[in-house]
Write a protein that holds these residues in place. Structure first.
Motif, PDB file in Angstrom:
ATOM      1  N   SER A  12      49.555  52.484  36.551  1.00 15.82           N
ATOM      2  CA  SER A  12      49.415  51.068  36.829  1.00 15.82           C
ATOM      3  C   SER A  12      48.911  50.861  38.247  1.00 15.82           C
ATOM      4  O   SER A  12      48.929  51.761  39.088  1.00 15.82           O
ATOM      5  CB  SER A  12      50.766  50.367  36.651  1.00 15.82           C
ATOM      6  OG  SER A  12      51.212  50.496  35.327  1.00 15.82           O
ATOM      7  N   ARG A  20      49.354  48.001  31.066  1.00 16.13           N
ATOM      8  CA  ARG A  20      48.901  46.861  30.259  1.00 16.13           C
ATOM      9  C   ARG A  20      48.094  47.359  29.057  1.00 16.13           C
ATOM     10  O   ARG A  20      47.207  48.197  29.200  1.00 16.13           O
ATOM     11  CB  ARG A  20      48.044  45.920  31.121  1.00 16.13           C
ATOM     12  CG  ARG A  20      48.832  45.261  32.252  1.00 16.13           C
ATOM     13  CD  ARG A  20      47.927  44.391  33.121  1.00 16.13           C
ATOM     14  NE  ARG A  20      46.901  45.194  33.791  1.00 16.13           N
ATOM     15  CZ  ARG A  20      47.126  45.867  34.918  1.00 16.13           C
ATOM     16  NH1 ARG A  20      48.316  45.827  35.500  1.00 16.13           N
ATOM     17  NH2 ARG A  20      46.164  46.566  35.480  1.00 16.13           N
ATOM     18  N   VAL A  58      48.723  42.451  26.787  1.00 19.30           N
ATOM     19  CA  VAL A  58      48.037  41.386  27.510  1.00 19.30           C
ATOM     20  C   VAL A  58      47.021  40.655  26.638  1.00 19.30           C
ATOM     21  O   VAL A  58      46.566  39.572  27.006  1.00 19.30           O
ATOM     22  CB  VAL A  58      47.353  41.938  28.784  1.00 19.30           C
ATOM     23  CG1 VAL A  58      48.398  42.402  29.783  1.00 19.30           C
ATOM     24  CG2 VAL A  58      46.392  43.084  28.447  1.00 19.30           C
ATOM     25  N   CYS A  89      41.663  41.311  31.498  1.00 22.60           N
ATOM     26  CA  CYS A  89      43.131  41.439  31.587  1.00 22.60           C
ATOM     27  C   CYS A  89      43.569  42.681  32.358  1.00 22.60           C
ATOM     28  O   CYS A  89      44.764  42.950  32.440  1.00 22.60           O
ATOM     29  CB  CYS A  89      43.743  41.471  30.189  1.00 22.60           C
ATOM     30  SG  CYS A  89      43.375  40.047  29.166  1.00 22.60           S
ATOM     31  N   GLY A  91      43.280  45.685  31.413  1.00 24.42           N
ATOM     32  CA  GLY A  91      43.951  46.556  30.454  1.00 24.42           C
ATOM     33  C   GLY A  91      43.773  48.019  30.813  1.00 24.42           C
ATOM     34  O   GLY A  91      42.752  48.414  31.383  1.00 24.42           O
TER      35      GLY A  91
END
Length: 392
Positions: A12, A20, A58, A89, A91
């Motif tokens: 992350s 995500r 997300v 997003c 991701g």
């Protein structure tokens, strides 16, 4: 790290931020919501699976088409939408609500720029995080190898082109390239590892058989608690036996069998908590956990626990019975119990009672109906014992 097997070396943006995920699915436009991949029920379950694995969903994209695209699962146009959603997003992984071929996963990953995995890989990742005993960890690793091997073979078609088809230094066209040779070495190592794991799991299974034989000689009846994941099996085990087995509101909280002794109406018997089931349970897991799942086949009675508050409780009952048939436990006598009646709607409970009028109603949380269930277990075990004696 949550989702470590899915994300590889990715992490992350910050250590405390969960990874995500973007969910994708293919569904036929006229398909009823029967829990099949791509339907609302299946997508809600996929989101819960992602949450259990420590991921945050997300975005979700659904592609309506007759069948998955053979190249990218969702088709080139939808793949571009997925890539845009990933960028928008931020991701870090795309999860398909279905099983991807190695080529589909590879092509879609090239299109979206982040790891792409399927429902099977997600469930395997959850199992890897929840296995506690040595047998559980061995079984999860065995299932992961079974999942990886064909994907290595698929990747080999790409890697073998690295030098594999050239005429270098007088070598002929049939000489394998370095990529193909590396993959063959990987395959051999994985197969050797899998063979060793199977032998260790088999030995643990033989030990469990010896324990079961001792119980049989001592004439201790056995009850296996089975059911859909998160139906409240561990909580019910605790309520009936006074045990403290881990009971959490997550999917697949229990992977390793937990055995407790219970006495009801003067009859002493064992209760065994087993792994929960789910729709489209990966066949790799069914095979790897077969020795554990066979706790149900060896039981005198299966206590089938149903989450009465689930929107698709009837579908979950059908799924559990299908898996039980697959592992050879379809003929084991069953006692159906509707759990979580403290939070289930009266309409849902009434519908379940109409479909299964003999089902008992309990709440593992409040204890409602627990006494009646203990008595029913004792009665059914005596009935089963009488039937077996009459047949012998």
């Amino acid at each position: 790290m949550a989702g470590a097997w899915l994300l590889g070396s990715q992490s992350s943006d910050t250590p405390d931020e969960p990874p995500r995920a973007v969910l994708i699915a293919v569904v036929q436009d006229d398909r009823a919501d029967d829990g099949a991949p791509g339907t609302p029920t299946s997508l809600r379950e996929l989101e819960r699976l992602a949450d259990t694995d420590g991921l945050v969903v997300v975005d979700t994209l659904v592609q309506g088409r007759d069948r998955p695209d053979p190249a990218t699962y969702v088709g080139s146009g939808k793949a571009a939408e997925v890539a845009a959603a990933v960028e928008r997003c931020r991701g870090q992984v795309v999860i398909a609500d279905g099983e991807l071929t190695p080529g589909q996963a590879r092509n879609l990953q090239d299109a979206v720029g982040v790891p792409v995995v399927d429902r099977t890989a997600l469930i395997l990742d959850i199992f890897a995080g929840h296995a506690r005993t040595s047998e559980g960890r061995l079984q999860v690793e065995l299932a992961q190898i079974a999942y990886q091997l064909p994907r290595l073979q698929g990747a080999g078609r790409t890697m073998s082109r690295v030098g594999g088809g050239r005429v270098v230094g007088g070598a002929g066209m049939g000489v394998r390239g370095p990529g193909e040779m590396r993959l063959e070495i990987q395959r051999r190592r994985l197969r050797r590892r899998a063979a060793g794991l199977r032998e260790r799991v088999a030995e643990l299974g033989r030990r469990r058989d010896r324990t079961q034989q001792r119980r049989t000689r001592n004439q201790v009846p056995s009850v296996a608690i089975t059911g859909y994941t998160n139906a409240g099996k561990s909580a019910l085990l605790n309520r009936l036996s006074g045990a403290d087995a881990p009971a959490r509101d997550v999917l697949f909280a229990t992977l390793d069998p937990t055995v407790r002794r219970v006495t009801a109406q003067g009859l002493r018997f064992t209760l065994t908590d087993t792994v929960g089931f789910v729709r489209n349970l990966p066949h790799q897991l069914v095979e790897a956990f077969r020795s554990t799942l066979e706790e149900v086949t060896r039981a005198d009675l299966a206590l089938h626990v149903v989450d009465a508050s689930a929107a698709d409780a009837l579908g979950q009952i059908a799924t559990v019975r299908e898996v039980l048939r697959e592992i050879g436990a379809g003929e084991v006598p069953e006692l159906l119990v509707l759990n979580k009646i403290d939070i289930a709607s009266p309409e849902t409970v009434a519908a379940l009672r109409r479909a299964y009028p003999d089902a008992l109603r309990v709440s593992a949380l409040t204890g409602a109906g627990a006494g009646e269930l203990r008595d029913a277990l004792a009665d059914r075990l005596r009935e089963v014992t009488r039937t077996e004696l009459a047949a012998s």
